[in-house]
Every structure is written in C-alpha cells, then in structure tokens.
Design an enzyme around this catalytic site. Sequence first.
Site, mmCIF file in Angstrom:
data_model
loop_
_atom_site.group_PDB
_atom_site.id
_atom_site.type_symbol
_atom_site.label_atom_id
_atom_site.label_comp_id
_atom_site.label_asym_id
_atom_site.label_seq_id
_atom_site.Cartn_x
_atom_site.Cartn_y
_atom_site.Cartn_z
ATOM 1 N N GLY A 13 9.971 -13.173 12.636
ATOM 2 C CA GLY A 13 9.286 -12.758 13.865
ATOM 3 C C GLY A 13 8.723 -11.358 13.764
ATOM 4 C CB CYS A 14 10.194 -8.181 12.574
ATOM 5 S SG CYS A 14 11.572 -8.182 13.758
ATOM 6 C CB THR A 15 7.053 -10.569 8.852
ATOM 7 O OG1 THR A 15 8.199 -9.975 8.219
ATOM 8 C CG2 THR A 15 5.886 -10.602 7.884
ATOM 9 C CB ALA B 122 4.457 -5.924 11.384
#
Length: 158
Positions: free
Chosen positions: A45-47, A50
């Site tokens: 999710g964070c990738t 970003a």
Amino acid sequence: MADIPQTGQSAPDFTTPDQNEKPITLADFSEWIVLYFYPKDDTPGCTTEAKDFTDLASEFTTVGAKIIGVSPDSSKAHCKFIDKHQLSITLLSDPEHQLIEAYGAWRLKKFMGKEYMGVARSTFLISPDKIIAYSWPNVKTKGHAQAVLTKLQTLTVK
C-alpha cells in the site's frame, strides 16, 4: 497521542530529517504542502501511494504544491525506497513518532484481532500560510493521490 489537526487550524510545526538526513522544517516551505503519513517503506500500500504521488508530481508542481511523505523508517531506508521505485517526492524520517504524533497519525490500529499502536495512513493539505486547508484522516491508497490533487486544484483556482 495528539488530536488530529482540523481544517482552519495552524499546521503543527516540525523539524525532521529527510531522506538525505537534512533537517526539514515547516518554515522551509512557501508553497502548498501535501503532507502524508504512511506506515512503512516498500510495503504494497505504501509503495502504491508513493508511486501515485510521484506519477502526479508535475501536476502538483503546476498548482504550486510540494509532496512530503512521513514514516518511522530511517533516512537510509527512505533512500533505498526512493531508488528502488524512482520516487520524486521528499520523504521524512520520524522514528520517534514526534511529527507523526503531532498530526494525530499515531493511533490504535487493529489487525487480525490484535490491537497495537501504529501509523494511520493520513494526509494533510497545508496552505502557504501554514493553515490546515483539508485533511484525510483515514486514507485508502487507491485513487488517493488523484483525490488530493483534485481537492488542491479546487482550493488554488483563482
């Protein structure tokens, strides 16, 4: 655990190192700031989040905004994350959670029946005069960067 800053309130000040270990403060910016908090570098999710912000970076620049991500990861981890995914955004390292807590993003979370403290994915639009213009306290990554850009465009149309 601090309250989540509300629209119209002054943005909490900070001094936090970026991915190059350079101290960054709120006062360093004269443009709009998209300040987003995320749990951990290089997780799915964070990738996605970003990369989505990176993909729209030129459009954010066009409306006079700087994108800044914040997580508890180290500056070194941020550098690896940026290099691996060719990110063009600034990432701040907050291992002690001072900035994360100041924006109310350090919260009780639940996963598979267990409760723990962690970073709640959240985003704040901060105006050039350092006021919270809008916030998303509980972000879902899919389509979020576009939603932030759309909101920013409505706020910056003259």
